[in-house]
Design an enzyme around this catalytic site. Sequence first.
Site, PDB file in Angstrom:
ATOM      1  CG  HIS A 137       9.158  30.648  19.324  1.00 17.99           C
ATOM      2  ND1 HIS A 137       9.346  29.343  19.663  1.00 17.99           N
ATOM      3  CD2 HIS A 137       9.002  30.667  17.971  1.00 17.99           C
ATOM      4  CE1 HIS A 137       9.317  28.593  18.564  1.00 17.99           C
ATOM      5  NE2 HIS A 137       9.117  29.367  17.532  1.00 17.99           N
ATOM      6  CG  ASP A 139       8.693  29.618  23.147  1.00 21.59           C
ATOM      7  OD1 ASP A 139       7.604  29.319  22.633  1.00 21.59           O
ATOM      8  OD2 ASP A 139       9.793  29.510  22.563  1.00 21.59           O
ATOM      9  CD  GLU A 188      12.973  24.990  11.676  1.00 25.45           C
ATOM     10  OE1 GLU A 188      13.361  25.851  12.495  1.00 25.45           O
ATOM     11  OE2 GLU A 188      12.424  23.936  12.027  1.00 25.45           O
ATOM     12  CD  GLU A 201      11.954  20.038  12.883  1.00 28.22           C
ATOM     13  OE1 GLU A 201      11.967  21.206  13.314  1.00 28.22           O
ATOM     14  OE2 GLU A 201      10.964  19.290  12.963  1.00 28.22           O
ATOM     15  CG  HIS A 214      10.519  20.651   9.418  1.00 23.18           C
ATOM     16  ND1 HIS A 214      10.794  21.936   9.816  1.00 23.18           N
ATOM     17  CD2 HIS A 214       9.715  20.132  10.381  1.00 23.18           C
ATOM     18  CE1 HIS A 214      10.178  22.180  10.964  1.00 23.18           C
ATOM     19  NE2 HIS A 214       9.515  21.109  11.337  1.00 23.18           N
ATOM     20  CG  ASP A 238      15.383  22.856  14.648  1.00 21.54           C
ATOM     21  OD1 ASP A 238      16.330  23.489  15.160  1.00 21.54           O
ATOM     22  OD2 ASP A 238      14.243  23.341  14.518  1.00 21.54           O
ATOM     23  CG  ASP A 255       7.032  18.727  12.607  1.00 21.92           C
ATOM     24  OD1 ASP A 255       7.946  17.912  12.396  1.00 21.92           O
ATOM     25  OD2 ASP A 255       7.229  19.884  12.990  1.00 21.92           O
ATOM     26  CG  ASP A 257       8.569  18.752  16.119  1.00 20.82           C
ATOM     27  OD1 ASP A 257       9.360  18.724  15.162  1.00 20.82           O
ATOM     28  OD2 ASP A 257       7.736  19.662  16.272  1.00 20.82           O
ATOM     29  CG  ASP A 271      11.712  22.335  16.806  1.00 21.41           C
ATOM     30  OD1 ASP A 271      10.886  22.351  17.728  1.00 21.41           O
ATOM     31  OD2 ASP A 271      11.463  22.764  15.660  1.00 21.41           O
TER      32      ASP A 271
HETATM   33 CO   LIG Z   1      12.293  23.041  13.758  1.00 18.66          CO
HETATM   34 CO   LIG Z   2       9.159  20.167  13.309  1.00 16.49          CO
END
Ligand SMILES: [Co+2]
Ligand SMILES: [Co+2]
Lengths: 432, 432, 432, 432
Positions: free
Chosen positions: C98, C101, C228, C264, C267, C292, C303, C305, C335
């Site tokens: 991004h 970032d 996404e 993902e 998700h 992802d 989430d 991750d 991700d």
């Molecule tokens: Co993601």
């Molecule tokens: Co996520």
Amino acid sequence: MSYFDGITPVTFEGPDSNNPLAFRHYDPDEVVMGKRMEEHLRFAVCYWHNFAWEGGDPFGGRTFERPWFGDTMDHARAKADAAFDMFRILGVPYFCFHDADVRPEGADFAENTANLEAIVDLFEEKMKDGPKLLWGTANLFSHRRYMAGAATNPDPDVFAFAAATVKTCLDATHRLGGENYVLWGGREGYETLLNTDMGRELDHLAKFIEKVVDHKHRIGFEGTILIEPKPQEPTKHQYDYDVATCYGFLKRYGLENEVKLNIEQGHAILAGHSFEHEIALAQALGAFGSIDMNRNDYQSGWDTDQFPNNVPEVALAYYHILKGGGFGTGGTNFDAKLRRQSLDPEDLIAAHVGGMDVCARGLKAAAAMLEEGGLEAALTDRYAGWEGADAKHMLHEESLEDIAARVARDGVNPSPVSGRQERLENHVNRFV
Amino acid sequence: MSYFDGITPVTFEGPDSNNPLAFRHYDPDEVVMGKRMEEHLRFAVCYWHNFAWEGGDPFGGRTFERPWFGDTMDHARAKADAAFDMFRILGVPYFCFHDADVRPEGADFAENTANLEAIVDLFEEKMKDGPKLLWGTANLFSHRRYMAGAATNPDPDVFAFAAATVKTCLDATHRLGGENYVLWGGREGYETLLNTDMGRELDHLAKFIEKVVDHKHRIGFEGTILIEPKPQEPTKHQYDYDVATCYGFLKRYGLENEVKLNIEQGHAILAGHSFEHEIALAQALGAFGSIDMNRNDYQSGWDTDQFPNNVPEVALAYYHILKGGGFGTGGTNFDAKLRRQSLDPEDLIAAHVGGMDVCARGLKAAAAMLEEGGLEAALTDRYAGWEGADAKHMLHEESLEDIAARVARDGVNPSPVSGRQERLENHVNRFV
Amino acid sequence: MSYFDGITPVTFEGPDSNNPLAFRHYDPDEVVMGKRMEEHLRFAVCYWHNFAWEGGDPFGGRTFERPWFGDTMDHARAKADAAFDMFRILGVPYFCFHDADVRPEGADFAENTANLEAIVDLFEEKMKDGPKLLWGTANLFSHRRYMAGAATNPDPDVFAFAAATVKTCLDATHRLGGENYVLWGGREGYETLLNTDMGRELDHLAKFIEKVVDHKHRIGFEGTILIEPKPQEPTKHQYDYDVATCYGFLKRYGLENEVKLNIEQGHAILAGHSFEHEIALAQALGAFGSIDMNRNDYQSGWDTDQFPNNVPEVALAYYHILKGGGFGTGGTNFDAKLRRQSLDPEDLIAAHVGGMDVCARGLKAAAAMLEEGGLEAALTDRYAGWEGADAKHMLHEESLEDIAARVARDGVNPSPVSGRQERLENHVNRFV
Amino acid sequence: MSYFDGITPVTFEGPDSNNPLAFRHYDPDEVVMGKRMEEHLRFAVCYWHNFAWEGGDPFGGRTFERPWFGDTMDHARAKADAAFDMFRILGVPYFCFHDADVRPEGADFAENTANLEAIVDLFEEKMKDGPKLLWGTANLFSHRRYMAGAATNPDPDVFAFAAATVKTCLDATHRLGGENYVLWGGREGYETLLNTDMGRELDHLAKFIEKVVDHKHRIGFEGTILIEPKPQEPTKHQYDYDVATCYGFLKRYGLENEVKLNIEQGHAILAGHSFEHEIALAQALGAFGSIDMNRNDYQSGWDTDQFPNNVPEVALAYYHILKGGGFGTGGTNFDAKLRRQSLDPEDLIAAHVGGMDVCARGLKAAAAMLEEGGLEAALTDRYAGWEGADAKHMLHEESLEDIAARVARDGVNPSPVSGRQERLENHVNRFV
Ligand SMILES: [Co+2]
Ligand SMILES: [Co+2]
Ligand SMILES: [Co+2]
Ligand SMILES: [Co+2]
Ligand SMILES: [Co+2]
Ligand SMILES: [Co+2]
Ligand SMILES: [Co+2]
Ligand SMILES: [Co+2]
């Protein structure tokens, strides 16, 4: 003629076999950490889902067509024939049953008892060269008399009927050499707090279990009494919610040395825990007894009772079991049912074969982890600070004031160190 | 100049008022079941979400722009000014705080302590004509030193730092006349079992709480020590999972008479329970202490800490509280935070006004239900069978054998009666 | 000096290696189904979780101590150095970022743009011998201006700011040769329906995406535009709830041929689906783009991750991907973030190594399943009835009346056949 | 003699009545926003849960003892007598039924059809002075032939049987003057992706619905065809997951103008949404049809189908319905069942009375909110920026480049404003 006609006993053929009705990983005689796999895993097949359940769900009725479906003693005997055929084909060392699985429902307690005793006679005969009984139990939830609970029913006559029934089932379990007796309190809970006196019901439940424990001692039954945590379903809230709840209940009523836990993966998931959490917690609390090795679908909010199929997950369960010394009187019961679309005799056999192989792989992976020792070493290392004399002194002797004075004086100001979670997960993946 | 400039103290204007900053239902002086509402509800406002939280979430940073955000003692004093302004505007009788909410973070324990003491001096002054302290607590979870737990940290120095910190906070609470002291074990749990010795950590946690209880007695603090159940978040698994788990923990370590529970609606929901379940269970177990009256969104899987807004749900909570005799040292704390888009001073006030009104309506509905008596009568009726001498004899004296003999002899064969759930729900709807 | 000093590039050492920083399964050059693994998997490392995230959670702040944390361009350059060092150590072919970032937050759009462009210059240089860009994206959720959405904000100026920002990010992605551009609508949703005009917001979101598609064509970007799916978090309800919802949205606004999906695992789980469901559905709808590959904890409602670690699950994902022809412009992005207690540089490397190995095992298992062909054969067999001319005629030509007449006339009365679920699960377990 | 002997028609007695079998809030003739409440709410009682369901759950069988339980036409006629007695007692304007609720299961299609027609004859007679038919539907999920789906079954003969059955049910609905026809795809989904060709099954489902739409037009049925979203149960994954999924499906196959949605609160909850979300989304998508006003227990992960009892929640549902113009051909169906412990005839009546009163209170609160206008005014205000010419120009005319140029040139840098969520929630609480 057997229901499983044409299906021969399942044997170990090794990982390269593509015979769907052979073991590829479960060799009962393979020695793992000094013990035969059969003795480690102590597999049991359940009677209810395999032989009594008809394939219904909340939106549909019977899908299975088993010749033994029906309400007579003849049906019950045909069912027993099929069951023991399957036990023999699978070569499992144990089975489990409820009274209502094996005998027709009678008109009253006397008839139920007579029916059960006749079947126990039959079982005694069949068990001579067949499997042993891992545990027996009473079905205190299917009949409409139990709709508002058994031990926790507002009607004392239901408590009485349930107590009388458990007596017959514990006696039957004893007579058949059962190694445990399970109380699953599927209706011991509530649908709505509006009509429920929770304090009273908990007291009644404790009294009920006390009587079971007393009876066990009275008849000289040396097996373990087990309760089985489950958070809900059929009731909205079940008193035996999870391991921690069961422990608190037992401790409150002084039953914690008499009663242990039968932990099911699916029930752990429904309660918001991982299976290994429930096992590890039970071990920490001295309450571990046995397991029901059937998984829940992670996306379904009810008890799906599926056969285990994820080796990494199963390995973590056996890791904790082995680390805690393995099973005592407990074992690996499949409280698992076929999907209702799995109609064929082959499905019954194949589902167990697959589940047993998954368990065997999990057990071997767990044993390999323990033998390699990396996880335990990391754990020892992480808590090493607590082995120092100062730390022990602080923990056991010092007051808040003592500690605060020391922290202030010495400027204690600890820095965190890595928890290394991903590295530990990678480590596990070397074995599964 | 006050942060709340232009906002005058909130007063009761009655249900027809459309002033968004007036009480429509909460009249502190209204007498309900023989007691003023203020004394029933014992409202407390929390310092952390209102004055220390900056509006961040896992995907975004600070949204609020408060003049007191910053790391100096001057900021802390400005924050206290705003806080006591808000307490005064709302007319609440209590507030609650963590050390980290009210003082800047110091470089070490000594500086933290000095900072806290300076703020306590200030609070003492401000509390002369302001609210009292419902409870104090220590923040043992935000600083990175606590990332792996406080009392359950693998590093004994973190245990020490935490213990020293609790000493200062309990002392501060005592000095400010606090009526309870809360230990929320937000990091007492684990991220992964792979690096966790659960048995050891539970033992350490018990030792820690024992020391807190000892210190309480040593300094003559007469308030209640409370722990607060929450199943997870921030950790994957928190040891104080729910009421039943906390009870089992306390009972195991002999702490059940010294420590009670602060129950939060949102945490009940996260653990898979209704709020009223957790309250009723705590009462049945003799563990009820206080409540955090902030709800979770039913569709969000994390702790949303929203202000209460559903009167029927709140009424059921107060129904159980009133039925159990109401609060002792506990009260109704709002551990609630604004949505991060609610940026204005008015939002802070209005959110509390709305929450207090919802509680007032809930309390009055609960009182009306109790005064009408229909629910209690139905309950008495449902369990009436257990009041008979035979039922009591069975429960307390008879063995399984005795009961089985009687069931067989008398042909006991109970028929179920309606649980009347919908009728009871309709009954409740007459009051909410 | 590199942040990863002392860590050498990770190489493939084979399954027997116990080097925690070596690949045991991922050999980029190993050929699987006729293609190198590197080309199959198309691994990408994300910038945000690895280099911008500070280790905070809702109850605690920064735990990581990275030398590049700070708000200046110098910090951003130091961060880029570390990032490209890590990309090189891991040998990954791709990365993702991004704008927020990689560049410091400016005071306004112009400064943001200038900062981004300076970093893109730097990246161009670094990418000469480093990884390529799998996708770029704009962070339209962290800054407080986006608290009520970006494209769906009630304030048109926020829409404008977001649109301008996406322009700069799509331009940057194009300039860096990015193969896709992702729009994750983390704040495109609502906190409460009470202040939300959902119909209007959906229209605005569609307009926004149309403009992005137009700009893509205008500048000659040949990569894929991806959205996404995620059901919630940070908002209570996100418009891109899941694959089916995203498809319906795209179809409604005629965007289904221009926009594909980045799916993902975490998700999928949050939305109540399995990962393989989301992949298979996207393929059935012609909407599959990229993945992802980071999992959610099944017991956490937010989430998490986490890096993938369950091979059987990952294998099912790649099974569907391979069956659908593999990735086009998409790839396997992590991700994924370290647990906040994983503080060390080694943790960053090891987590990726473990994740890449899990993916490699999954891919190889999936390929083996496809090459063996048993699953596809079973599927063909199950639907074979539909290949008959009569069945096709019925499906395409007959009316309800025609069919009813035939059913009545011929006494059509089908019998179900086994769905063989357990046998198919066992089959899969031969490969994972 | 009626099953409801001794129960007289329920009448409106006003809020102070304590007659449990009187309406306290539902006065059919009360005018709300210019229309009689009966015409607003359009209550329907369902046949299945009230008269066909026996009280079973996954762990127990029949609890109800209804004289009409049995498999003959005589039983079906007795059932119809009881049903129409209840409709009359409740004074509801509508009812709903599946074929399998009202007729005995025949040996084949012909017998099913004959049985249904005989009952339709009976219904025609009974409906002369009784309720009208809100919708009819076919049960394509209970019989074992449908275990793997109806329209999506791998066996074309099952598709045929289902299509033929729907023909008879749509014809029956037409003949009885039904105002809608519902297709609930309870088995249109999968248990495991391993045996499922999702793309093919979705195509078949669309073809099936096309045929239903064609038949509707062919016979001149002017009611609405409705599908009913539900995410899962009985299947692990149902194709009609939620409103957004159903919309995408209909849009994909060009059915969006022919088919609308019947939205159930319990199904919304199971899919992770609020009920009002599903209603508001359906309205935004032009897909709103009708509602099933039965709630799920928030703590149960399956479909509990309970009568509504939370007025604030129900009010939000009707708020969106009224705001969207109210029902067209749709209505308020109670797809609700008694708890299985609610055994008495009185329970059946009381549950509906309570549910109808809750709906009446919800409707009146919703109407009051709309008439007061505060929520709409706040919404208009929040989006006011989009009414400006510049905003419209940007939305409809400008490219990303145009917008970026303007943002850069003008230094557009928007500041967020409060979302006022708590204030809006307080506002709602003035009405509920
Ligand atoms: Co993601
Ligand atoms: Co996520
Ligand atoms: Co189970
Ligand atoms: Co079990
Ligand atoms: Co909370
Ligand atoms: Co709290
Ligand atoms: Co439903
Ligand atoms: Co429904």
